[in-house]
Write a protein that holds these residues in place. Structure first.
Motif, PDB file in Angstrom:
ATOM      1  N   PRO A  89       0.773  -1.114  -0.008  1.00  9.29           N
ATOM      2  CA  PRO A  89       0.131   0.009   0.167  1.00  9.29           C
ATOM      3  C   PRO A  89       0.796   1.347  -0.045  1.00  9.29           C
ATOM      4  O   PRO A  89       0.401   2.140  -0.551  1.00  9.29           O
ATOM      5  N   LEU A  90       1.990   1.222   0.823  1.00  6.54           N
ATOM      6  CA  LEU A  90       2.766   2.499   0.722  1.00  6.54           C
ATOM      7  C   LEU A  90       3.280   2.907  -0.566  1.00  6.54           C
ATOM      8  O   LEU A  90       3.091   4.068  -0.987  1.00  6.54           O
ATOM      9  N   LEU A 186      -1.965  -9.761   1.562  1.00  8.27           N
ATOM     10  CA  LEU A 186      -2.577  -8.993   0.837  1.00  8.27           C
ATOM     11  C   LEU A 186      -3.755  -9.373   0.550  1.00  8.27           C
ATOM     12  O   LEU A 186      -4.884  -8.614  -0.067  1.00  8.27           O
ATOM     13  N   CYS A 187      -4.303 -10.705   0.605  1.00  9.37           N
ATOM     14  CA  CYS A 187      -5.502 -11.151   0.078  1.00  9.37           C
ATOM     15  C   CYS A 187      -6.686 -10.680   0.961  1.00  9.37           C
ATOM     16  O   CYS A 187      -7.860 -10.207   0.795  1.00  9.37           O
ATOM     17  N   LEU A 195      -5.250  -1.633  -1.654  1.00  9.86           N
ATOM     18  CA  LEU A 195      -4.656  -2.282  -2.750  1.00  9.86           C
ATOM     19  C   LEU A 195      -5.298  -2.123  -4.197  1.00  9.86           C
ATOM     20  O   LEU A 195      -5.619  -3.036  -4.756  1.00  9.86           O
ATOM     21  N   ASP A 196      -5.147  -1.054  -4.526  1.00  8.10           N
ATOM     22  CA  ASP A 196      -5.739  -0.356  -5.850  1.00  8.10           C
ATOM     23  C   ASP A 196      -4.792  -0.357  -6.870  1.00  8.10           C
ATOM     24  O   ASP A 196      -4.110   0.389  -7.401  1.00  8.10           O
ATOM     25  N   VAL A 197      -4.515  -1.926  -7.296  1.00  4.43           N
ATOM     26  CA  VAL A 197      -3.207  -2.029  -8.248  1.00  4.43           C
ATOM     27  C   VAL A 197      -3.690  -1.492  -9.471  1.00  4.43           C
ATOM     28  O   VAL A 197      -2.859  -0.829 -10.479  1.00  4.43           O
ATOM     29  N   SER A 198      -4.842  -1.307  -9.875  1.00  8.60           N
ATOM     30  CA  SER A 198      -5.067  -0.774 -11.549  1.00  8.60           C
ATOM     31  C   SER A 198      -4.901   0.562 -11.361  1.00  8.60           C
ATOM     32  O   SER A 198      -4.453   0.953 -12.671  1.00  8.60           O
ATOM     33  N   SER A 199      -5.481   1.374 -10.637  1.00 10.85           N
ATOM     34  CA  SER A 199      -5.028   2.724 -10.645  1.00 10.85           C
ATOM     35  C   SER A 199      -3.759   3.078 -10.437  1.00 10.85           C
ATOM     36  O   SER A 199      -3.350   3.961 -11.432  1.00 10.85           O
ATOM     37  N   ALA A 233     -10.491  -9.619  -7.398  1.00 11.47           N
ATOM     38  CA  ALA A 233     -10.599  -8.085  -7.038  1.00 11.47           C
ATOM     39  C   ALA A 233      -9.683  -7.338  -7.912  1.00 11.47           C
ATOM     40  O   ALA A 233      -9.675  -6.000  -7.713  1.00 11.47           O
ATOM     41  N   GLY A 234      -9.171  -7.834  -9.133  1.00  6.03           N
ATOM     42  CA  GLY A 234      -8.471  -6.907  -9.917  1.00  6.03           C
ATOM     43  C   GLY A 234      -6.781  -6.826  -9.698  1.00  6.03           C
ATOM     44  O   GLY A 234      -6.292  -6.132 -10.393  1.00  6.03           O
ATOM     45  N   PHE A 235      -6.510  -7.724  -8.686  1.00  2.87           N
ATOM     46  CA  PHE A 235      -4.841  -7.510  -8.557  1.00  2.87           C
ATOM     47  C   PHE A 235      -4.058  -7.765  -9.565  1.00  2.87           C
ATOM     48  O   PHE A 235      -3.051  -7.203  -9.608  1.00  2.87           O
TER      49      PHE A 235
END
Length: 309
Positions: A89-90, A186-187, A195-199, A233-235
């Protein structure tokens, strides 16, 4: 010995107040969050490295001042295992690079040829490029007893092994910005703003990501479920390839750890490279969340090049 190993490189070590080892956490969440915030925003501190992975860092997330961290001068955060809950997240929320793959107690160990120490990564300038290659052997089980043998400085590496492509036999070349961490931690934040990896990919890596995951000790069925959930979740949505850490975690009669990964990630139709030294099995190949990376895996060559940006 771990502190001395850092001091031997010319650094001053400041030991935090939240170091009570009597329970599964070292202090109340508010105290730990305040101390971490103070360290990450102190311009005199260049790296924050926990002794080991921890257990419930998830309670820190709502207590951290993410706007203040975004505005702060970048400070390295180093660790793995439960620290993925904060490391990933950081990077995603602030753009600050973090190092997955070592804890402080791993620092005295001799770094094998082909691998790089977190100390060298943290001291490197922006734009620095380094390549790591698998050493071809790893530890089959167990841990060293630091208290009984504080002088230990060499890993017991008793088993040969190399990277394995799970989804096909063809060569792989892939690039993207690195992001990932420990599956079991992370799950629990997949699908949340932390955990917005897409953004992150959209804003920082339009050409996609190299995503890595690793299992600590959960059985194959649990890992399979967790990876399915992270995928839903899109990870993995912006991944160009997935790296999977070598693990000691148990399989089952009808499902190995490799099969669990393929069951969950096969629908992505992406290269999946397993048995990478980015998990709980020594030795450790540090990965920099946020670094630009290039993966090469063929029958005769496996390497990962990272560029600090």
């Amino acid at each position: 010995m771990a502190i001395r190993a850092v001091e031997a490189r010319g650094y001053e070590v400041v030991v935090g107040r939240c170091m009570d080892g009597a329970g599964h956490v070292s202090a109340p969440a508010s105290d730990r969050a305040a101390e971490l915030m103070a360290m990450l925003t102190d311009p005199h501190i260049r790296a924050v490295v926990p002794p080991w992975g921890g257990e419930t860092a998830i309670d820190l997330l709502p207590l951290l001042d993410w706007e203040r961290l975004r505005a702060a001068e970048p400070t390295w955060l180093v660790g793995f295992s439960d620290m993925s809950t904060v490391l990933t997240p950081l990077t995603l929320l602030t753009g600050m690079a973090t190092v997955h793959g070592n804890n402080l107690m791993d620092t005295p160990y001799r770094v094998l040829e082909g691998l790089v120490s977190w100390l060298d990564i943290a001291a490197a300038p922006q734009g620095h490029r380094f390549t790591q290659t698998p050493p071809g052997r790893h530890r089959s089980s167990g841990w060293d007893d630091y208290r009984a043998h504080p002088e230990v400085s060499s890993y017991t590496l008793d088993t040969p092994g190399s990277w394995t492509r799970l989804d096909a036999d063809a060569d792989v070349e892939a690039e993207g910005r690195l992001i990932g961490g420990c599956i079991e931690t992370l799950c629990n934040i997949a699908g949340t703003p932390y955990l917005d990896v897409s953004s992150f990919a959209r804003n920082e890596s339009a050409d996609g990501l190299l995503v890595y995951v690793e299992a600590a000790d959960d059985d194959a069925f649990t890992i399979c479920r967790n990876l399915h959930g992270m995928r839903l979740a899109g990870f993995f949505d912006r991944a160009n390839a997935v790296l999977v850490g070598r693990t000691w975690a148990p399989g089952a009669d009808s499902l190995t750890q490799h099969q669990a990964v393929l069951d969950a990630l096969g629908p992505l139709n992406l290269p999946v490279i397993a048995d990478v030294e980015c998990g709980h099995v020594p030795p450790y190949l540090p990965l920099v969340n946020g670094a630009r990376a290039r993966l090469v895996h063929t029958a005769n060559r496996s390497e990962l090049t990272q560029t600090l940006r």
